[in-house]
Design a protein around this motif. Structure first.
Motif, PDB file in Angstrom:
ATOM      1  N   LEU A   1       0.807   4.039  -2.957  1.00  0.00           N
ATOM      2  CA  LEU A   1       0.496   5.433  -2.657  1.00  0.00           C
ATOM      3  C   LEU A   1       1.656   6.343  -3.051  1.00  0.00           C
ATOM      4  O   LEU A   1       1.452   7.402  -3.663  1.00  0.00           O
ATOM      5  CB  LEU A   1       0.178   5.600  -1.170  1.00  0.00           C
ATOM      6  CG  LEU A   1      -0.168   7.002  -0.702  1.00  0.00           C
ATOM      7  CD1 LEU A   1      -1.399   7.535  -1.411  1.00  0.00           C
ATOM      8  CD2 LEU A   1      -0.385   7.005   0.799  1.00  0.00           C
TER       9      LEU A   1
ATOM     10  N   GLN B   1       0.828  -1.212   0.000  1.00  0.00           N
ATOM     11  CA  GLN B   1       0.000   0.000   0.000  1.00  0.00           C
ATOM     12  C   GLN B   1       0.862   1.262   0.000  1.00  0.00           C
ATOM     13  O   GLN B   1       0.558   2.225  -0.705  1.00  0.00           O
ATOM     14  CB  GLN B   1      -0.939   0.004   1.207  1.00  0.00           C
ATOM     15  CG  GLN B   1      -2.011  -1.058   1.151  1.00  0.00           C
ATOM     16  CD  GLN B   1      -2.990  -0.826   0.017  1.00  0.00           C
ATOM     17  OE1 GLN B   1      -3.184   0.279  -0.454  1.00  0.00           O
ATOM     18  NE2 GLN B   1      -3.597  -1.891  -0.451  1.00  0.00           N
TER      19      GLN B   1
ATOM     20  N   SER C   1       1.822   6.783  -6.773  1.00  0.00           N
ATOM     21  CA  SER C   1       0.785   7.734  -7.201  1.00  0.00           C
ATOM     22  C   SER C   1       1.207   9.168  -6.894  1.00  0.00           C
ATOM     23  O   SER C   1       0.981  10.077  -7.702  1.00  0.00           O
ATOM     24  CB  SER C   1      -0.536   7.430  -6.504  1.00  0.00           C
ATOM     25  OG  SER C   1      -1.061   6.214  -6.957  1.00  0.00           O
TER      26      SER C   1
END
Length: 151
Positions: free
Chosen positions: A6, A2, A9
């Motif tokens: 993230l 995760q 991104s």
């Protein structure tokens, strides 16, 4: 996984990288033949892809080290919160703030798990199933002779 997603991104989609700047580094809209990443065409070079990977790793490593530093520095408060949660199960923001700043709670929760009223034991398993599918359970509370609807 995760954190990496993230961070990628942040770098590629939101331009949150000082090194790479406020540029959107994305894939073409449609996948080609092989599937997810291998088959997509990129709108940046292999050298840029390597820079993106380096930046993502650097940001993840920096965040991990900062989190580890904070946890180590605030270990006493973390232990106090964990102990209070084991004793009280839930805490509100004011109580957590007290534990962090003071080391104790000025207004602890009223119900203590160790002093809470114990839950009654569940009914015993029905002893027999006669014809017609009605379950006879003589051990249900309140003198019930049949299992309550939905039991």
């Amino acid at each position: 996984r995760q954190a990496t997603h993230l961070t990628r991104s942040m770098v590629c989609h939101y331009g949150m990288s000082e090194k790479l700047g406020m540029v959107h580094y994305g894939e073409a809209d449609e996948p080609t033949f092989l599937g997810r990443d291998m088959g997509r065409s990129r709108d940046y070079s292999e050298a840029t892809a390597q820079e993106i990977d380096k930046e993502v790793k650097n940001l993840c490593d920096t965040a991990y080290n900062k989190a580890k530093e904070i946890i180590t520095e605030k270990r006493a408060a973390l232990d106090a919160i964990a102990k209070a949660l084991l004793e009280y199960e839930t805490l509100n923001g004011e109580q957590v703030k007290d534990l962090i700043e003071l080391g104790y709670m000025r207004n602890p929760p009223k119900a203590v798990l160790s002093q809470a009223t114990p839950m009654p034991p569940p009914p015993k398993t029905p002893t027999k199933e006669p014809e017609g599918g009605v379950v006879i359970a003589p051990d249900y509370p309140s003198g019930l002779t049949e299992a309550p609807a939905g039991a």
